[in-house]
Design a protein around this motif. Structure first.
Motif, PDB file in Angstrom:
ATOM      1  N   ALA A  39       0.813  -1.213   0.000  1.00  0.00           N
ATOM      2  CA  ALA A  39       0.000   0.000   0.000  1.00  0.00           C
ATOM      3  C   ALA A  39       0.848   1.264   0.000  1.00  0.00           C
ATOM      4  N   ASP A  40       2.050   1.204   0.585  1.00  0.00           N
ATOM      5  CA  ASP A  40       2.921   2.375   0.573  1.00  0.00           C
ATOM      6  C   ASP A  40       3.286   2.760  -0.862  1.00  0.00           C
ATOM      7  N   GLY A  73      -1.785  -5.178  -5.625  1.00  0.00           N
ATOM      8  CA  GLY A  73      -1.604  -4.432  -4.390  1.00  0.00           C
ATOM      9  C   GLY A  73      -1.954  -5.251  -3.172  1.00  0.00           C
ATOM     10  N   VAL A  74      -1.121  -5.133  -2.153  1.00  0.00           N
ATOM     11  CA  VAL A  74      -1.402  -5.758  -0.861  1.00  0.00           C
ATOM     12  C   VAL A  74      -1.425  -4.657   0.187  1.00  0.00           C
ATOM     13  N   TYR A 111      -1.504   2.599   5.665  1.00  0.00           N
ATOM     14  CA  TYR A 111      -1.460   3.146   4.304  1.00  0.00           C
ATOM     15  C   TYR A 111      -2.805   2.975   3.621  1.00  0.00           C
ATOM     16  N   SER A 112      -3.075   3.881   2.701  1.00  0.00           N
ATOM     17  CA  SER A 112      -4.294   3.812   1.895  1.00  0.00           C
ATOM     18  C   SER A 112      -4.002   3.024   0.623  1.00  0.00           C
ATOM     19  N   HIS A 113      -5.026   2.412   0.037  1.00  0.00           N
ATOM     20  CA  HIS A 113      -4.819   1.752  -1.248  1.00  0.00           C
ATOM     21  C   HIS A 113      -5.662   2.400  -2.345  1.00  0.00           C
ATOM     22  N   TYR A 115      -6.227  -6.290  -6.168  1.00  0.00           N
ATOM     23  CA  TYR A 115      -5.918  -6.353  -4.747  1.00  0.00           C
ATOM     24  C   TYR A 115      -5.981  -7.786  -4.230  1.00  0.00           C
ATOM     25  N   VAL A 116      -5.054  -8.097  -3.339  1.00  0.00           N
ATOM     26  CA  VAL A 116      -5.027  -9.382  -2.666  1.00  0.00           C
ATOM     27  C   VAL A 116      -4.995  -9.116  -1.170  1.00  0.00           C
TER      28      VAL A 116
END
Length: 189
Positions: free
Chosen positions: A107-108, A130-131, A136-138, A146-147
């Protein structure tokens, strides 16, 4: 055609958080392999005075040993200077024309995507995965699959600090990595 996840990083040192992410993405997206790609000099970080590439590579080998779907891709270690993902992915797509690549980011890095070098070209040649990471925001305007990964709030910088101050790193790093760090007196041990 193989489906290959790419997990880049400094792996300084490689820890269970890296392995957890790799395993969850491998399983959730039904990938054939995860390639751990240690970078020489990431563009978004200042180069640290840390340890030699050979030591990072050996620790990574120790960390992934025993998992048949985990491999190491050396392309970024073999180049000098800053490594840009777009350049790396162009080369990998050329070398492995029949394979499909998934670039795994936390997420960073999702938050940072607008600042990636040639991001518009990059999203055309690789699928981002993305994990989530705590704090952090996604949210992003870019296409990201996303996983869900179980929360495990560990970082290499936190581990280096713990090692430097003599605190335990048991259950944060694989035992062979801990032994290697001790034998080589890395990170102030």
């Amino acid at each position: 055609m193989k489906k290959i996840g790419i997990l880049g990083g400094t792996f300084d040192p490689p820890h269970y958080g890296h392995l957890l992410i790799a395993n969850e993405v491998l399983s959730n997206l039904n990938l054939d392999e995860i390639w751990f790609m240690p970078n020489h000099e990431p563009p978004h970080k200042e180069k640290s005075e840390s340890i030699k590439n050979e030591d990072r590579l050996r620790m990574l080998e120790l960390a992934i040993s025993g998992h048949s779907s985990f491999k190491i891709e050396m392309i970024e270690l073999e180049r000098s200077g800053r490594s840009y993902t777009v350049d790396t992915m162009k080369i990998l797509n050329e070398r492995f024309k029949d394979d499909q690549f998934y670039f795994i980011i936390g997420a960073d890095m999702i938050e940072y995507l607008p600042n990636w070098h040639q991001i518009d070209e990059l999203v055309r040649i690789v699928q981002f995965v993305g994990v989530e990471r705590p704090k952090y925001s996604h949210e992003t305007e870019y296409p990201v699959t996303y996983v869900d990964v179980p929360a495990f709030d560990v970082s290499s910088s936190m581990i280096r600090e713990r090692l430097k101050t003599g605190k335990t790193v048991r259950y944060l790093l694989p035992d062979p990595v801990i032994r290697y760090i001790g034998e080589k007196h890395l990170y102030g041990t």
